[in-house]
Motif scaffolding. Sequence first.
Motif, PDB file in Angstrom:
ATOM      1  N   GLY A  46      18.016  39.003  -2.566  1.00 40.85           N
ATOM      2  CA  GLY A  46      18.265  38.001  -1.534  1.00 40.85           C
ATOM      3  C   GLY A  46      19.642  37.385  -1.566  1.00 40.85           C
ATOM      4  O   GLY A  46      19.810  36.215  -1.204  1.00 40.85           O
ATOM      5  N   GLY A  47      20.647  38.140  -1.996  1.00 38.34           N
ATOM      6  CA  GLY A  47      22.009  37.617  -2.035  1.00 38.34           C
ATOM      7  C   GLY A  47      22.377  36.947  -3.334  1.00 38.34           C
ATOM      8  O   GLY A  47      23.438  36.330  -3.434  1.00 38.34           O
ATOM      9  N   GLU A  48      21.542  37.071  -4.354  1.00 40.71           N
ATOM     10  CA  GLU A  48      21.823  36.445  -5.646  1.00 40.71           C
ATOM     11  C   GLU A  48      22.547  37.394  -6.594  1.00 40.71           C
ATOM     12  O   GLU A  48      23.289  36.960  -7.470  1.00 40.71           O
ATOM     13  CB  GLU A  48      20.518  35.966  -6.287  1.00 40.71           C
ATOM     14  CG  GLU A  48      20.704  35.158  -7.550  1.00 40.71           C
ATOM     15  CD  GLU A  48      19.411  34.573  -8.072  1.00 40.71           C
ATOM     16  OE1 GLU A  48      19.013  34.920  -9.199  1.00 40.71           O
ATOM     17  OE2 GLU A  48      18.791  33.772  -7.345  1.00 40.71           O
ATOM     18  N   VAL A  49      22.325  38.694  -6.414  1.00 37.86           N
ATOM     19  CA  VAL A  49      22.924  39.696  -7.296  1.00 37.86           C
ATOM     20  C   VAL A  49      23.880  40.567  -6.493  1.00 37.86           C
ATOM     21  O   VAL A  49      23.515  41.126  -5.456  1.00 37.86           O
ATOM     22  CB  VAL A  49      21.843  40.569  -7.968  1.00 37.86           C
ATOM     23  CG1 VAL A  49      22.485  41.638  -8.837  1.00 37.86           C
ATOM     24  CG2 VAL A  49      20.895  39.703  -8.791  1.00 37.86           C
ATOM     25  N   PHE A  50      25.101  40.659  -6.983  1.00 36.07           N
ATOM     26  CA  PHE A  50      26.166  41.410  -6.329  1.00 36.07           C
ATOM     27  C   PHE A  50      26.254  42.799  -6.949  1.00 36.07           C
ATOM     28  O   PHE A  50      26.369  42.946  -8.171  1.00 36.07           O
ATOM     29  CB  PHE A  50      27.482  40.640  -6.514  1.00 36.07           C
ATOM     30  CG  PHE A  50      28.684  41.262  -5.871  1.00 36.07           C
ATOM     31  CD1 PHE A  50      28.650  41.700  -4.552  1.00 36.07           C
ATOM     32  CD2 PHE A  50      29.872  41.399  -6.571  1.00 36.07           C
ATOM     33  CE1 PHE A  50      29.767  42.259  -3.959  1.00 36.07           C
ATOM     34  CE2 PHE A  50      30.999  41.952  -5.992  1.00 36.07           C
ATOM     35  CZ  PHE A  50      30.939  42.387  -4.674  1.00 36.07           C
ATOM     36  N   THR A  55      11.045  43.103  -1.846  1.00 31.91           N
ATOM     37  CA  THR A  55      12.420  42.850  -2.245  1.00 31.91           C
ATOM     38  C   THR A  55      13.340  43.907  -1.651  1.00 31.91           C
ATOM     39  O   THR A  55      13.056  45.103  -1.750  1.00 31.91           O
ATOM     40  CB  THR A  55      12.549  42.869  -3.779  1.00 31.91           C
ATOM     41  OG1 THR A  55      11.655  41.908  -4.340  1.00 31.91           O
ATOM     42  CG2 THR A  55      13.975  42.551  -4.201  1.00 31.91           C
ATOM     43  N   ARG A  56      14.426  43.466  -1.031  1.00 31.02           N
ATOM     44  CA  ARG A  56      15.392  44.393  -0.450  1.00 31.02           C
ATOM     45  C   ARG A  56      16.290  44.971  -1.526  1.00 31.02           C
ATOM     46  O   ARG A  56      16.624  44.312  -2.504  1.00 31.02           O
ATOM     47  CB  ARG A  56      16.256  43.692   0.606  1.00 31.02           C
ATOM     48  CG  ARG A  56      15.733  43.741   2.018  1.00 31.02           C
ATOM     49  CD  ARG A  56      14.388  43.094   2.196  1.00 31.02           C
ATOM     50  NE  ARG A  56      13.965  43.115   3.601  1.00 31.02           N
ATOM     51  CZ  ARG A  56      12.775  42.740   4.016  1.00 31.02           C
ATOM     52  NH1 ARG A  56      11.872  42.312   3.153  1.00 31.02           N
ATOM     53  NH2 ARG A  56      12.454  42.797   5.305  1.00 31.02           N
ATOM     54  N   GLY A  57      16.674  46.235  -1.313  1.00 28.99           N
ATOM     55  CA  GLY A  57      17.564  46.909  -2.244  1.00 28.99           C
ATOM     56  C   GLY A  57      18.681  47.630  -1.513  1.00 28.99           C
ATOM     57  O   GLY A  57      18.992  47.334  -0.361  1.00 28.99           O
TER      58      GLY A  57
END
Length: 407
Positions: free
Chosen positions: A359-363, A115-117
């Motif tokens: 993945g672009g779901e959490v800002f 998972t990217r952070g």
Amino acid sequence: MHSVAVLPPPTRYSALPVVWIEAMDDAATKKNYVSISRTKIKVAGLNSESINPGYCCKRCAKKRKTSCLPQEIVFKILLHFPAQIVHDVMRHVCKEWNFMIRSKSFIYDHLRNSTRGVILENWNEPRHGIYVEMQRGCLEIRRFETGFEHVVGSSCNGLVLGVGFLDRPILFVMNPLTKQRAILPSLVMKGYHRDFSLAFVEASMKYKVVHTHGKTPHGVKTQIAVLTIRVDKVWRHIDIQHISLPAREALMSSPLVTGGYMHWICGTYILTMNVETEFIYQFPIPPLPEYSGRYLPMGCNLSFIHKSSRYTRDVWEMNPETGEWTVLFKFDLEPLSYKFKDLRCKDEEAVIPLGWLAGGEVFLFSCLQRICITYNVRTRETQSFELENYHYEPHSQPHVNSLVWLE
């Protein structure tokens, strides 16, 4: 050194759990996680006893443990552990696991499964930052330390680029998790602007460092040098004569890296470099009447978070091959208006985009430089934490903890 304090979750809306990960105690952690090899584990609906006899290591083969998992299953299980646990614990279980974990196939399969952070660093104290990521719906915060004298300028697949200064500038690549470091060939760095960025070419499995060097304040005499790590012994300059003079001013900005592309942004131009071919394209910015917002890497593409109204944000995405912009979705920050009021700041000044999680779901954004808030644009779940001793907007950089190293 600064620390991170977790604020109480909002009472009006559901909140994601936050976990602050302290440094692991090797002995205690290893005792807990090594027990995985001695227990029965279900993988994809299979029980270890239902699998044909096989052995994950020579030690189990000698003891003829028929309930031991085959290496193929162990491989798949280990892919789901965070990189830090794999590196600090799992590779010490036995020689066979260590050999498996160090293989290129495992390293890059694990990278694709990770998972990217986002790295957050204090401009005044860059040696000690934090790494924020979402793991299975849980917000996790870890200390992030590189020992660099400056903030991390570029990150790619878990590797970061750093510049040190002794009697001359020293450029090196480092994996902050494994602490492996490699010094790169020197390069004369003089002028108004000096910037280095790291990118990965998937076709050749090689990493390249791109250096922009501005001899004049407006980028008219800018040069770009490229170094393929472990291949080139000297830097190579690439031709940029096809780029218009007004657009070259964009090269004076720090590029954003998305996959195998780099993007320089300034005014009405975006210069996008295909790192594999080393050719730079000139693209327009999103077709909007007003450009109130911020550009952020979003996976393999470049995104633009546009402030279309007081609370509404439009998310645009650019195709790096064609330069075409499309609207991905919109999200509303009005559910957070009560938090802005509690912080006694204006809504227009509150939201400073820092990056994307999950993945672009959490800002991820900050308020008043020191308050960070995550907002799930789909479920509207929120969580917040405070950055102590931050007097300016934190420096943010997309990152992923990985086992990657240069071979």
